[in-house]
Design an enzyme around this catalytic site. Structure first.
Site, mmCIF file in Angstrom:
data_model
loop_
_atom_site.group_PDB
_atom_site.id
_atom_site.type_symbol
_atom_site.label_atom_id
_atom_site.label_comp_id
_atom_site.label_asym_id
_atom_site.label_seq_id
_atom_site.Cartn_x
_atom_site.Cartn_y
_atom_site.Cartn_z
ATOM 1 N N LYS A 51 0.831 -1.252 -0.142
ATOM 2 C CA LYS A 51 -0.044 -0.047 -0.050
ATOM 3 C C LYS A 51 0.838 1.174 -0.225
ATOM 4 C CE LYS A 51 -0.243 -0.624 4.895
ATOM 5 N NZ LYS A 51 0.779 -1.570 5.057
ATOM 6 N N TYR A 73 -2.545 4.875 6.852
ATOM 7 C CA TYR A 73 -2.739 4.020 8.175
ATOM 8 C C TYR A 73 -4.160 4.641 9.006
ATOM 9 C CZ TYR A 73 1.421 1.292 7.353
ATOM 10 O OH TYR A 73 2.213 0.495 6.671
#
Length: 375
Positions: free
Chosen positions: A110, A193
């Site tokens: 990611k 995150y």
């Protein structure tokens, strides 16, 4: 093009090529195969640096090595079933699509890509080829974070109202995270995150976002933002806020507040060391420590199981797409100095305790022509 099986024999291990041998690959992905050996096998390495290929293939007894120019050969020679893409963000789309076209499953770091358009291209390529695409949201398989998901879902905190998070680090001068052309920036690298945690704790997507970004505070941040502060509005009046920075001391934490109590996780997003949870209900605080583990082995085990059992992974391409859409909207908000409304894809699956996989932590190996991104 090689035709892809719908599933694999459950007795056979999934054979992987790790594509990109930078810091995260060397300290986390390659060592993780030791703990994922029940269903995953490291078979090939792909890198543009011959020294890395020679040294790391010998260290991990990897039989096949390829340069980036030989990537198509790697995909089509029949030695691998899946790739773990650990390349700069700007390269994720191209290498994912090429793998899918060759009938190879993809576990991609990611952020999924740099733009919504790239993410959609990746999803479409996997769907056309009937290959699995998973985005490496390791915390969806990590006990401390999934435990917070279960507590949030249980109603013990009451009606959820607020989420707040801070994630910061001092990024080394010259690191790829500071290069705009390679998909750098604090929101892409660490802000994601905070965004993802707010989403899986509320189990909804934001409907409006606003942000302010700081850039140029020193020579490191001439191309990308050093720090961003964001506010995300969710349905039913829930709010999430976070700050992320490439130019501050190491912090990695979040707090979830409901009408009956609140929960803190600190550190929250790290892959090295233990995580500590503090739950406060009716004025009483209970602390729980979650031991360190190999979060990358968990990713490999989970994804290989999805391949062998022909199941769609929970942190799918849609998960990655949504976060990139949010990040793009946050940057637009910063540029335009106004809130941005969102209409995001529906998502009906979230991390559950059934996904949690724990393996012991790995020792940090010696590095080959790479270094930590942080000071």
């Amino acid at each position: 093009m090689r035709k892809k099986r719908k599933g694999m024999r459950q007795t056979r291990r999934v054979r992987y090529a790790v594509v990109g041998l930078g810091h995260i690959a060397q300290v986390a992905v390659l060592p993780a195969f030791t703990h994922a050996g029940s269903n995953s096998q490291l078979t090939a390495l792909v890198s543009g640096e011959p020294k890395k290929l020679k040294t790391l293939s010998q260290r991990y007894e990897v039989p096949h090595t390829y340069s980036y120019e030989q990537y198509e050969q790697c995909l089509r020679e029949g030695h691998i079933d899946a790739v773990y893409i650990a390349l700069p963000n700007s390269m994720h789309c191209d290498y994912t699509i090429r793998a899918a076209k060759a009938g190879i499953h993809v576990l991609c770091e990611k952020p999924m890509a740099v733009t919504e358009r790239e993410c959609r291209q990746m999803v479409s390529a996997a769907e056309r080829a009937r290959t699995k695409l998973m985005i490496a949201y390791r915390l969806h398989l990590e006990e401390a974070n999934v435990n917070v998901v279960e507590l949030a879902r249980s109603g013990k905190l009451g009606k959820l109202r607020m989420f707040n998070s801070t994630f910061s680090m001092q990024v080394r001068k010259g690191d790829i995270r500071l290069k705009r052309a390679m998909g750098g920036g604090s929101l892409y690298d660490i802000g994601i995150y905070c965004i993802n945690a707010a989403r899986y704790l509320f189990q909804e997507n934001p409907i409006e976002v606003s942000t302010f970004s700081v850039k140029g505070t020193d020579r490191r941040f001439r191309e990308v933002d050093e720090m961003s502060g964001a506010l995300l509005c969710f349905p039913d009046g829930k709010l999430a806020s976070f700050l992320c920075s490439f130019g501050a001391a190491d912090v990695s934490s979040y707090e979830l507040v409901g009408t009956k109590g609140y929960l803190q996780l600190n550190p929250a997003f790290e892959y090295v060391g233990s995580l500590t949870q503090r739950l406060t209900l009716n004025g009483h605080t209970r602390t729980k420590r979650f031991p360190a583990g190999d979060q990358f082995a968990a990713e490999l085990i989970y994804f290989s199981d999805c391949i062998r059992r022909n199941r769609d992974p929970e942190p799918s391409g849609t998960e990655g797409l949504i976060d990139v859409q949010i990040i793009e909207a946050l940057y637009r908000s910063s540029e335009q100095r106004k809130p941005i409304k969102l209409k995001l894809p529906a998502k009906d699956s979230w991390p559950t305790k059934q996904q949690v996989i724990h393996r012991p932590p790995v020792r940090k190996p010696s590095l080959v022509h790479t270094q930590s991104p942080s000071l």
